[in-house]
Design a protein around this motif. Structure first.
Motif, PDB file in Angstrom:
ATOM      1  N   ALA A 152      40.362  45.919  37.267  1.00 14.24           N
ATOM      2  CA  ALA A 152      40.426  44.184  37.164  1.00 14.24           C
ATOM      3  C   ALA A 152      39.099  43.754  36.592  1.00 14.24           C
ATOM      4  N   GLU A 153      38.856  43.491  35.028  1.00 17.95           N
ATOM      5  CA  GLU A 153      37.560  42.900  34.408  1.00 17.95           C
ATOM      6  C   GLU A 153      37.366  40.989  34.561  1.00 17.95           C
ATOM      7  N   VAL A 154      38.566  40.433  35.975  1.00 21.22           N
ATOM      8  CA  VAL A 154      38.427  39.466  36.107  1.00 21.22           C
ATOM      9  C   VAL A 154      38.746  39.381  38.011  1.00 21.22           C
ATOM     10  N   VAL A 155      38.554  38.672  39.068  1.00 18.66           N
ATOM     11  CA  VAL A 155      39.400  38.287  39.941  1.00 18.66           C
ATOM     12  C   VAL A 155      39.379  37.408  39.879  1.00 18.66           C
ATOM     13  N   LEU A 156      40.176  36.567  40.531  1.00 19.63           N
ATOM     14  CA  LEU A 156      41.490  35.218  41.470  1.00 19.63           C
ATOM     15  C   LEU A 156      41.787  35.570  41.974  1.00 19.63           C
ATOM     16  N   TRP A 157      42.037  34.190  42.928  1.00 17.73           N
ATOM     17  CA  TRP A 157      42.362  34.559  44.809  1.00 17.73           C
ATOM     18  C   TRP A 157      42.651  32.844  44.979  1.00 17.73           C
ATOM     19  N   LEU A 158      43.677  32.838  45.220  1.00 21.71           N
ATOM     20  CA  LEU A 158      44.696  31.557  46.004  1.00 21.71           C
ATOM     21  C   LEU A 158      44.822  31.344  47.196  1.00 21.71           C
ATOM     22  N   THR A 159      44.019  29.631  47.427  1.00 27.37           N
ATOM     23  CA  THR A 159      44.176  29.582  49.337  1.00 27.37           C
ATOM     24  C   THR A 159      45.806  28.489  49.150  1.00 27.37           C
ATOM     25  N   HIS A 160      45.431  27.764  50.384  1.00 25.19           N
ATOM     26  CA  HIS A 160      45.869  26.294  50.680  1.00 25.19           C
ATOM     27  C   HIS A 160      45.478  26.215  51.989  1.00 25.19           C
ATOM     28  N   HIS A 161      44.271  25.987  52.138  1.00 27.94           N
ATOM     29  CA  HIS A 161      43.511  25.413  53.524  1.00 27.94           C
ATOM     30  C   HIS A 161      42.969  24.135  53.246  1.00 27.94           C
TER      31      HIS A 161
END
Length: 318
Positions: A152-161
């Motif tokens: 991966a060249e870029v990493v995204l993360w999703l949260t619900h906080h």
């Protein structure tokens, strides 16, 4: 089908058959579905992967068939199967059981749900390899995701906080650098919070696409496009909406000066709360709840008494 050019983030739709609080829509089901439909149309037009940031439904056991069928139809019209992070409103007892509306939509093939914390996918978006991970509501947000997205060249993360990204938020946890992660996009918090850097990680909260409560009167419902070629920026895609959808009766009345000798008891005021309002009875009891919360603060009511009163409110099904 061509690979997605990027991602379209859709903040908590909170689809529901019960009109919330002070909303006065003649057809609330149509109003909330229209926002979701606009989001999917924008994703289609831009060849973007739709990503729903949690709380697709306002009630886990939503059972309005018209709402459910139209939700499935809208989501299945997307060019790429939408991803949906599981929010606190989507599940019961910290699980996404078969008795939930989101599980029904998942089984219809309309969405791919994200139910556990960890990597979700690594794929090419707009010609760049993107790693996407997520943490559903209630699970701890990681501090290091290094090595979880090979290539991966870029990493995204999703949260619900509840996160302390911008303005103070009750019970919010501080944001922190996540090693190996470039960007975190958060749901759950209803208002827009401009992006904020924590070490090498950018945190962003776009807010809901549906204004449920009157404190969101000035919020501009929008989706947000993300281009892998410019991973630290988000492009706003506003949604059509009616501005004046809230009944503001009683919201701007001047407060009465406190007089300890003549002021009625807290509970006498609670009993009178609805009669002071000229509004019709709300479907979720939220206007009465506003009055209760105000009186709690004015009178510094103890937590024990607050719990008793709120339990009575819930039990009455106001």
């Amino acid at each position: 089908m061509a690979e997605p050019a990027g991602i379209l983030f859709i903040g908590d739709p909170h689809l529901g058959s019960r009109r919330p609080g002070r909303r006065r829509d003649p057809d609330f089901v149509a109003a909330c579905l229209e926002k979701l439909e606009q989001g999917i149309a924008l994703a289609t037009a831009g060849n973007l992967l739709p990503v729903i940031l949690g709380d697709l439904f306002d009630r886990a056991r939503e059972d309005d068939h018209r709402l459910l069928v139209r939700t499935i139809r809208i989501l299945r019209g997307a060019p790429h199967q939408p991803l949906c992070l599981v929010g606190n409103h989507d599940r019961i007892d910290a699980r996404l059981g078969d008795d939930t509306a989101l599980a029904l939509v998942r089984e219809a093939g309309a969405v791919r749900t994200i139910e556990r914390s960890g990597p979700v996918l690594t794929q090419s978006l707009g010609g760049r390899m993107v790693g996407l991970g997520a943490t559903p509501h209630g699970d701890p947000i990681p501090e290091d995701v290094t090595g979880q997205f090979p290539g991966a060249e870029v990493v995204l993360w999703l949260t619900h906080h509840d996160l302390a990204i911008g303005r103070p938020y009750p019970g919010a946890q501080p944001i922190h650098p996540i090693r190996g992660c470039d960007v975190v996009v958060n749901g759950h918090m209803h208002g827009l919070e401009p992006a904020r850097q924590a070490g090498g990680t950018l945190w962003f909260n776009p807010g809901n696409i549906l204004r449920q409560s009157v404190d969101m009167l000035d919020h501009l419902p929008s989706t947000w496009a993300w281009d892998p070629a410019a991973p630290l920026t988000f492009a706003r895609r506003p949604l059509r909406h009616e501005r004046d959808v809230f009944d503001l009766t009683g919201r701007h009345a001047a407060p009465v000066a406190p007089d300890a000798a003549q002021r009625p008891s807290v509970f006498a005021e609670l009993l009178a709360a609805e009669s002071r309002s000229e509004m019709e009875r709300t479907e979720d009891g939220s206007v009465l709840l506003e009055e209760i919360a105000r009186l709690f603060e004015d009178e510094a009511v103890t937590p024990e008494v607050r719990d008793i009163v709120l339990a009575l409110h819930r039990g009455a099904g106001a």
